[in-house]
Design a protein around this motif. Structure first.
Motif, PDB file in Angstrom:
ATOM      1  N   VAL A 185       0.837  -1.205   0.000  1.00 58.14           N
ATOM      2  CA  VAL A 185       0.000   0.000   0.000  1.00 58.14           C
ATOM      3  C   VAL A 185       0.868   1.249   0.000  1.00 58.14           C
ATOM      4  CG1 VAL A 185      -1.971  -1.130   1.085  1.00 58.14           C
ATOM      5  CG2 VAL A 185      -0.259  -0.001   2.541  1.00 58.14           C
ATOM      6  N   GLY A 186       2.119   1.103  -0.414  1.00 61.24           N
ATOM      7  CA  GLY A 186       3.023   2.246  -0.470  1.00 61.24           C
ATOM      8  C   GLY A 186       3.872   2.431   0.754  1.00 61.24           C
ATOM      9  N   GLY A 187       3.676   1.576   1.756  1.00 59.32           N
ATOM     10  CA  GLY A 187       4.488   1.630   2.966  1.00 59.32           C
ATOM     11  C   GLY A 187       3.806   2.345   4.113  1.00 59.32           C
ATOM     12  N   LEU A 190      10.407   4.973   7.371  1.00 56.19           N
ATOM     13  CA  LEU A 190       9.195   5.622   6.872  1.00 56.19           C
ATOM     14  C   LEU A 190       8.234   5.848   8.026  1.00 56.19           C
ATOM     15  CD1 LEU A 190       7.375   6.583   4.503  1.00 56.19           C
ATOM     16  CD2 LEU A 190       6.487   4.248   4.409  1.00 56.19           C
ATOM     17  N   ILE A 191       7.772   7.078   8.177  1.00 54.42           N
ATOM     18  CA  ILE A 191       6.766   7.402   9.191  1.00 54.42           C
ATOM     19  C   ILE A 191       5.513   7.852   8.445  1.00 54.42           C
ATOM     20  CG2 ILE A 191       6.242   8.694  11.267  1.00 54.42           C
ATOM     21  CD1 ILE A 191       8.701   6.942  11.622  1.00 54.42           C
ATOM     22  N   ARG A 192       4.607   6.928   8.294  1.00 56.57           N
ATOM     23  CA  ARG A 192       3.350   7.177   7.580  1.00 56.57           C
ATOM     24  C   ARG A 192       2.248   6.435   8.336  1.00 56.57           C
ATOM     25  NH1 ARG A 192       1.536   4.745   1.784  1.00 56.57           N
ATOM     26  NH2 ARG A 192      -0.242   6.118   1.370  1.00 56.57           N
ATOM     27  N   PRO A 193       1.307   7.156   8.943  1.00 55.43           N
ATOM     28  CA  PRO A 193       0.390   6.525   9.883  1.00 55.43           C
ATOM     29  C   PRO A 193      -0.748   5.738   9.251  1.00 55.43           C
ATOM     30  CG  PRO A 193      -0.104   8.859   9.719  1.00 55.43           C
ATOM     31  CD  PRO A 193       1.145   8.622   8.912  1.00 55.43           C
ATOM     32  N   ARG A 194      -0.988   5.964   7.966  1.00 58.62           N
ATOM     33  CA  ARG A 194      -2.111   5.299   7.299  1.00 58.62           C
ATOM     34  C   ARG A 194      -1.901   5.352   5.799  1.00 58.62           C
ATOM     35  NH1 ARG A 194      -4.246   9.566   4.919  1.00 58.62           N
ATOM     36  NH2 ARG A 194      -4.555  11.529   6.046  1.00 58.62           N
ATOM     37  N   PRO A 195      -2.584   4.450   5.061  1.00 53.10           N
ATOM     38  CA  PRO A 195      -2.573   4.589   3.603  1.00 53.10           C
ATOM     39  C   PRO A 195      -3.487   5.729   3.182  1.00 53.10           C
ATOM     40  CG  PRO A 195      -3.953   2.741   4.253  1.00 53.10           C
ATOM     41  CD  PRO A 195      -3.318   3.261   5.513  1.00 53.10           C
ATOM     42  N   GLY A 196      -3.534   5.987   1.901  1.00 53.21           N
ATOM     43  CA  GLY A 196      -4.379   7.083   1.408  1.00 53.21           C
ATOM     44  C   GLY A 196      -3.550   8.314   1.124  1.00 53.21           C
ATOM     45  N   GLY A 197      -4.195   9.457   1.130  1.00 56.29           N
ATOM     46  CA  GLY A 197      -3.528  10.698   0.768  1.00 56.29           C
ATOM     47  C   GLY A 197      -2.598  11.216   1.841  1.00 56.29           C
ATOM     48  N   HIS A 223       9.055  12.136   0.949  1.00 55.17           N
ATOM     49  CA  HIS A 223       8.786  10.989   0.089  1.00 55.17           C
ATOM     50  C   HIS A 223       7.923  11.348  -1.127  1.00 55.17           C
ATOM     51  CE1 HIS A 223       4.857  10.874   1.891  1.00 55.17           C
ATOM     52  NE2 HIS A 223       5.244  10.332   3.036  1.00 55.17           N
ATOM     53  N   ARG A 224       7.370  10.326  -1.761  1.00 58.92           N
ATOM     54  CA  ARG A 224       6.719  10.507  -3.052  1.00 58.92           C
ATOM     55  C   ARG A 224       5.358  11.209  -2.980  1.00 58.92           C
ATOM     56  NH1 ARG A 224       6.181   5.837  -6.804  1.00 58.92           N
ATOM     57  NH2 ARG A 224       5.744   7.551  -8.247  1.00 58.92           N
ATOM     58  N   ALA A 225       5.020  11.746  -1.835  1.00 60.12           N
ATOM     59  CA  ALA A 225       3.899  12.683  -1.818  1.00 60.12           C
ATOM     60  C   ALA A 225       4.134  13.784  -2.839  1.00 60.12           C
ATOM     61  CB  ALA A 225       3.731  13.289  -0.425  1.00 60.12           C
ATOM     62  N   ILE A 226       5.400  14.099  -3.074  1.00 58.91           N
ATOM     63  CA  ILE A 226       5.744  15.147  -4.046  1.00 58.91           C
ATOM     64  C   ILE A 226       5.227  14.803  -5.433  1.00 58.91           C
ATOM     65  CG2 ILE A 226       8.006  14.187  -4.683  1.00 58.91           C
ATOM     66  CD1 ILE A 226       9.085  17.042  -4.745  1.00 58.91           C
ATOM     67  N   ASP A 227       5.115  13.513  -5.744  1.00 60.13           N
ATOM     68  CA  ASP A 227       4.725  13.114  -7.088  1.00 60.13           C
ATOM     69  C   ASP A 227       3.231  13.210  -7.349  1.00 60.13           C
ATOM     70  OD1 ASP A 227       7.320  12.552  -8.020  1.00 60.13           O
ATOM     71  OD2 ASP A 227       7.310  10.627  -6.986  1.00 60.13           O
ATOM     72  N   THR A 228       2.457  13.560  -6.331  1.00 58.83           N
ATOM     73  CA  THR A 228       1.036  13.823  -6.544  1.00 58.83           C
ATOM     74  C   THR A 228       0.788  15.247  -7.028  1.00 58.83           C
ATOM     75  OG1 THR A 228       0.570  14.592  -4.294  1.00 58.83           O
ATOM     76  CG2 THR A 228       0.516  12.217  -4.672  1.00 58.83           C
ATOM     77  N   LEU A 229       1.826  16.084  -6.991  1.00 53.31           N
ATOM     78  CA  LEU A 229       1.679  17.484  -7.389  1.00 53.31           C
ATOM     79  C   LEU A 229       1.792  17.634  -8.902  1.00 53.31           C
ATOM     80  CD1 LEU A 229       3.911  19.110  -4.637  1.00 53.31           C
ATOM     81  CD2 LEU A 229       1.465  18.624  -4.562  1.00 53.31           C
ATOM     82  N   ALA A 230       1.128  18.639  -9.439  1.00 50.56           N
ATOM     83  CA  ALA A 230       1.134  18.849 -10.885  1.00 50.56           C
ATOM     84  C   ALA A 230       2.528  19.169 -11.407  1.00 50.56           C
ATOM     85  CB  ALA A 230       0.159  19.967 -11.247  1.00 50.56           C
ATOM     86  N   ALA A 231       3.304  19.907 -10.634  1.00 47.32           N
ATOM     87  CA  ALA A 231       4.663  20.282 -11.032  1.00 47.32           C
ATOM     88  C   ALA A 231       5.577  20.090  -9.820  1.00 47.32           C
ATOM     89  CB  ALA A 231       4.708  21.724 -11.529  1.00 47.32           C
ATOM     90  N   PRO A 232       6.016  18.854  -9.560  1.00 42.29           N
ATOM     91  CA  PRO A 232       6.767  18.583  -8.322  1.00 42.29           C
ATOM     92  C   PRO A 232       8.039  19.388  -8.171  1.00 42.29           C
ATOM     93  CG  PRO A 232       6.807  16.685  -9.822  1.00 42.29           C
ATOM     94  CD  PRO A 232       5.784  17.632 -10.346  1.00 42.29           C
TER      95      PRO A 232
END
Length: 245
Positions: free
Chosen positions: A35-37, A60-67, A124-133
């Motif tokens: 689920v992306g970690g 990786l510190i990510r408390p849940r999947p999703g946005g 992390h790859r949250a940046i890749d959800t942006l239109a112009a990272p």
């Protein structure tokens, strides 16, 4: 030119040992790669730090999947988990937070950078959800982020090479650009040619699962780190470095 560093995403101590033995400089430790970690357990952090040295481990510190838009309680939870991971010897933490309108959540990131203290902070790859990272690189530099994991906004890093090149140019050595996302060994030479500081992949293969499963027990399949894939990736990076020198 220097050979880009190799980072492998792993889920346990066995995977971390295989990664380092295969030529990885460091690992990103998480659970639930499917689920992306997500944030690994305290016990897992302890085992991996003991296995390869905490300085090689970015948790990786990510408390849940999703946005990646988080509320106040989630931001506080991540800060607590960061402090715990660093206290257990982790050399870095991997995080990312965005605002609802598609910008870096600087408030959350400042809290998390503070919680990390002297440990490296990776966006992390949250940046890749942006239109112009590439447009948020300056923001991340200002926040004190050490490196950013990105595919250049593409589904796979090989398809985001042009954006990766722009990020490298913008960074001007002030933040490390680490390519990651769907990286295959065959892609590494082209990705390295973009000038990135590091390449990140999971090097996974399905385990030979024989355990029973059923309702409530989940599927028997799970992934493990393949040391052969790691070694092939390390060799490809070395060749790319030789070609650029």
């Amino acid at each position: 030119m220097a050979v880009p560093a190799l980072e492998i995403a792993v889920q346990d101590a066995a995977g971390a040992r295989a990664a380092v033995a295969g030529g990885a400089v460091r690992v990103e430790l998480c659970q639930a790669l499917g689920v992306g970690g997500l944030t690994p357990s305290a016990g897992t952090i302890d085992q991996v730090a003991a296995a390869i040295g905490g300085e090689r481990v970015a948790v990786l510190i990510r408390p849940r999947p999703g946005g990646f838009v988080y509320g106040a309680e989630e931001i506080a939870l991540v800060a607590s988990d960061i402090a715990d991971a660093v206290g257990r010897g982790a050399g870095g933490v991997v995080v990312g937070a965005l605002t609802i309108d598609g910008a870096v959540d600087t408030g959350a990131m400042r809290a998390w950078v503070d919680a990390a203290g002297q440990a490296d902070v990776v966006f992390h790859r949250a940046i890749d959800t942006l239109a112009a990272p590439e447009t948020v690189i300056e923001d991340l530099i200002a926040l004190g982020v050490k490196r950013v994991l990105t595919s250049g906004g593409a589904a796979r890093s090989i398809d985001g090479v042009s954006a990766l090149e722009r990020m490298v140019q913008i960074s001007a050595g002030r933040i490390e650009i680490m390519a990651g996302g769907g990286v295959a060994v065959a892609d590494i030479a082209s990705i390295a040619a973009a000038g990135v500081d590091a390449v990140h992949l999971s090097a996974r293969r399905p385990a030979d699962a024989t355990a029973p499963s059923g309702p409530g027990g989940g599927a028997p399949e799970y992934d493990v780190t393949d040391g052969g894939i790691v070694a092939d990736a390390a060799a490809a990076l070395q060749l790319s470095g030789d070609g650029r020198s």
